[in-house]
Design a protein around this motif. Structure first.
Motif, PDB file in Angstrom:
ATOM      1  N   ALA A  33       0.830  -1.209   0.000  1.00  0.00           N
ATOM      2  CA  ALA A  33       0.000   0.000   0.000  1.00  0.00           C
ATOM      3  C   ALA A  33       0.866   1.261   0.000  1.00  0.00           C
ATOM      4  N   ASP A  34       1.923   1.267   0.798  1.00  0.00           N
ATOM      5  CA  ASP A  34       2.840   2.414   0.829  1.00  0.00           C
ATOM      6  C   ASP A  34       3.548   2.575  -0.515  1.00  0.00           C
ATOM      7  N   HIS A  35       3.992   1.462  -1.070  1.00  0.00           N
ATOM      8  CA  HIS A  35       4.762   1.476  -2.315  1.00  0.00           C
ATOM      9  C   HIS A  35       3.929   1.971  -3.499  1.00  0.00           C
ATOM     10  N   LEU A  36       2.649   1.624  -3.490  1.00  0.00           N
ATOM     11  CA  LEU A  36       1.782   1.949  -4.628  1.00  0.00           C
ATOM     12  C   LEU A  36       0.911   3.185  -4.382  1.00  0.00           C
ATOM     13  N   ALA A  37       1.172   3.907  -3.308  1.00  0.00           N
ATOM     14  CA  ALA A  37       0.354   5.086  -2.966  1.00  0.00           C
ATOM     15  C   ALA A  37       0.396   6.156  -4.055  1.00  0.00           C
ATOM     16  N   PHE A  38       1.432   6.171  -4.864  1.00  0.00           N
ATOM     17  CA  PHE A  38       1.554   7.186  -5.913  1.00  0.00           C
ATOM     18  C   PHE A  38       0.500   7.019  -7.010  1.00  0.00           C
ATOM     19  N   GLU A  39      -0.077   5.810  -7.145  1.00  0.00           N
ATOM     20  CA  GLU A  39      -1.092   5.554  -8.171  1.00  0.00           C
ATOM     21  C   GLU A  39      -2.129   4.597  -7.598  1.00  0.00           C
ATOM     22  N   PRO A  40      -3.202   5.136  -7.012  1.00  0.00           N
ATOM     23  CA  PRO A  40      -4.176   4.303  -6.304  1.00  0.00           C
ATOM     24  C   PRO A  40      -4.942   3.312  -7.176  1.00  0.00           C
ATOM     25  N   ARG A  41      -4.869   3.470  -8.500  1.00  0.00           N
ATOM     26  CA  ARG A  41      -5.569   2.516  -9.371  1.00  0.00           C
ATOM     27  C   ARG A  41      -4.836   1.188  -9.490  1.00  0.00           C
ATOM     28  N   ILE A  42      -3.548   1.166  -9.152  1.00  0.00           N
ATOM     29  CA  ILE A  42      -2.778  -0.081  -9.195  1.00  0.00           C
ATOM     30  C   ILE A  42      -2.985  -0.801  -7.874  1.00  0.00           C
ATOM     31  N   LEU A  43      -3.481  -2.015  -7.937  1.00  0.00           N
ATOM     32  CA  LEU A  43      -3.758  -2.797  -6.737  1.00  0.00           C
ATOM     33  C   LEU A  43      -2.629  -3.792  -6.506  1.00  0.00           C
ATOM     34  N   GLY A  44      -2.021  -3.738  -5.329  1.00  0.00           N
ATOM     35  CA  GLY A  44      -0.950  -4.664  -4.975  1.00  0.00           C
ATOM     36  C   GLY A  44      -1.501  -5.941  -4.377  1.00  0.00           C
ATOM     37  N   LEU A  45      -0.937  -7.078  -4.791  1.00  0.00           N
ATOM     38  CA  LEU A  45      -1.341  -8.385  -4.270  1.00  0.00           C
ATOM     39  C   LEU A  45      -0.131  -9.123  -3.735  1.00  0.00           C
ATOM     40  N   THR A  46      -0.340  -9.849  -2.655  1.00  0.00           N
ATOM     41  CA  THR A  46       0.698 -10.688  -2.065  1.00  0.00           C
ATOM     42  C   THR A  46       0.013 -11.903  -1.460  1.00  0.00           C
ATOM     43  N   GLY A  47       0.746 -12.656  -0.697  1.00  0.00           N
ATOM     44  CA  GLY A  47       0.178 -13.845  -0.072  1.00  0.00           C
ATOM     45  C   GLY A  47       1.281 -14.688   0.514  1.00  0.00           C
ATOM     46  N   SER A  48       0.969 -15.920   0.796  1.00  0.00           N
ATOM     47  CA  SER A  48       1.992 -16.833   1.312  1.00  0.00           C
ATOM     48  C   SER A  48       2.986 -17.128   0.192  1.00  0.00           C
ATOM     49  N   PRO A  49       4.191 -17.594   0.555  1.00  0.00           N
ATOM     50  CA  PRO A  49       5.141 -17.977  -0.501  1.00  0.00           C
ATOM     51  C   PRO A  49       4.540 -19.016  -1.459  1.00  0.00           C
ATOM     52  N   GLU A  50       3.754 -19.926  -0.924  1.00  0.00           N
ATOM     53  CA  GLU A  50       3.151 -20.962  -1.773  1.00  0.00           C
ATOM     54  C   GLU A  50       2.124 -20.358  -2.732  1.00  0.00           C
ATOM     55  N   ALA A  51       1.316 -19.433  -2.231  1.00  0.00           N
ATOM     56  CA  ALA A  51       0.277 -18.826  -3.077  1.00  0.00           C
ATOM     57  C   ALA A  51       0.876 -17.937  -4.164  1.00  0.00           C
ATOM     58  N   THR A  52       1.901 -17.158  -3.804  1.00  0.00           N
ATOM     59  CA  THR A  52       2.519 -16.301  -4.818  1.00  0.00           C
ATOM     60  C   THR A  52       3.283 -17.145  -5.836  1.00  0.00           C
ATOM     61  N   GLN A  53       3.906 -18.231  -5.385  1.00  0.00           N
ATOM     62  CA  GLN A  53       4.603 -19.124  -6.312  1.00  0.00           C
ATOM     63  C   GLN A  53       3.614 -19.776  -7.278  1.00  0.00           C
ATOM     64  N   ALA A  54       2.463 -20.173  -6.777  1.00  0.00           N
ATOM     65  CA  ALA A  54       1.431 -20.775  -7.627  1.00  0.00           C
ATOM     66  C   ALA A  54       0.974 -19.772  -8.693  1.00  0.00           C
ATOM     67  N   ALA A  55       0.787 -18.513  -8.307  1.00  0.00           N
ATOM     68  CA  ALA A  55       0.385 -17.482  -9.269  1.00  0.00           C
ATOM     69  C   ALA A  55       1.460 -17.295 -10.340  1.00  0.00           C
ATOM     70  N   GLN A  56       2.725 -17.313  -9.931  1.00  0.00           N
ATOM     71  CA  GLN A  56       3.831 -17.189 -10.889  1.00  0.00           C
ATOM     72  C   GLN A  56       3.869 -18.394 -11.824  1.00  0.00           C
ATOM     73  N   ASP A  57       3.734 -19.576 -11.262  1.00  0.00           N
ATOM     74  CA  ASP A  57       3.819 -20.794 -12.067  1.00  0.00           C
ATOM     75  C   ASP A  57       2.729 -20.839 -13.129  1.00  0.00           C
ATOM     76  N   LYS A  58       1.523 -20.442 -12.767  1.00  0.00           N
ATOM     77  CA  LYS A  58       0.413 -20.505 -13.721  1.00  0.00           C
ATOM     78  C   LYS A  58       0.583 -19.507 -14.861  1.00  0.00           C
ATOM     79  N   MET A  59       1.294 -18.397 -14.596  1.00  0.00           N
ATOM     80  CA  MET A  59       1.559 -17.423 -15.658  1.00  0.00           C
ATOM     81  C   MET A  59       2.945 -17.608 -16.272  1.00  0.00           C
ATOM     82  N   ARG A  60       3.651 -18.658 -15.846  1.00  0.00           N
ATOM     83  CA  ARG A  60       4.986 -18.963 -16.387  1.00  0.00           C
ATOM     84  C   ARG A  60       5.963 -17.803 -16.160  1.00  0.00           C
ATOM     85  N   VAL A  61       5.864 -17.180 -14.984  1.00  0.00           N
ATOM     86  CA  VAL A  61       6.728 -16.051 -14.636  1.00  0.00           C
ATOM     87  C   VAL A  61       7.942 -16.560 -13.877  1.00  0.00           C
TER      88      VAL A  61
END
Length: 192
Positions: free
Chosen positions: A112-140
């Motif tokens: 929230a602090d990092h993205l305060a300059f542009e409130p339309r950008i929504l930051g997402l995070t989660g557990s290491p497993e959840a963020t890794q799953a999101a990366q894997d599904k998008m091949r990132v």
């Protein structure tokens, strides 16, 4: 005086225009296939659950990065913010997302602090497993790299691209992080 164009030239012109249709990939743009899924179960920077289904009906423009990134992510976020400006009122029809590849440090509050300059950008995070799953599904690609004696402790090498989905959440295009905001906005308008 009105001139007619010979039929063979008319056919060539139509073939050229068809091959350059607006939804064909442009230079620096990659058409995505069924191997990519914008499927995630994360939390947003306000502590609310954030799944891909939450954004159904809006194309998503997704960037994977981290708040401690010294140069690549800030430059890409600047491009993303300028793209939203280029879109004008149409930006309301798009959901820009910044998904963390560093969930150990990127808490909702930090995002929230990092993205305060542009409130339309929504930051997402989660557990290491959840963020890794999101990366894997998008091949990132993202990989933690130890910095030895550095006060930062580690950094994260990661792929730096913008991923666009259609309104149903299906990934359709990826753009280089050096794509200028004007071009990015024009290409996004096709999917709005």
């Amino acid at each position: 005086m009105l001139k007619t164009i010979p039929l063979p030239l008319t056919c060539v012109a139509l073939l050229f225009l068809a091959s350059c249709s607006s939804d064909s990939p442009a230079p620096g743009e990659i058409e995505l296939n069924d191997f990519f899924e914008a499927d995630f179960e994360l939390i947003d920077m306000y502590g609310e659950a954030a799944t891909d289904e939450r954004f159904a009906g809006k194309p998503m423009l997704i960037y994977y990065g981290f708040t401690s990134c010294p140069d690549v992510c800030p430059a890409s976020l600047s491009i993303l913010a300028a793209t939203l400006e280029e879109l004008g009122p149409r930006a309301d029809d798009l959901q820009p997302l910044f998904i963390s590849v560093d969930p150990e440090r990127d808490t909702p509050e930090r995002l929230a602090d990092h993205l305060a300059f542009e409130p339309r950008i929504l930051g997402l995070t989660g557990s290491p497993e959840a963020t890794q799953a999101a990366q894997d599904k998008m091949r990132v690609f993202a990989q933690k790299v130890d910095l030895g004696d550095s006060a930062a402790g580690y950094t994260v090498d990661h792929q730096s691209m913008f991923f666009l989905t259609d309104k149903q959440g299906t990934p359709v295009r990826a753009f280089r992080d050096t794509t200028d905001p004007e071009t990015l906005a024009e290409r996004i308008k096709i999917w709005l």
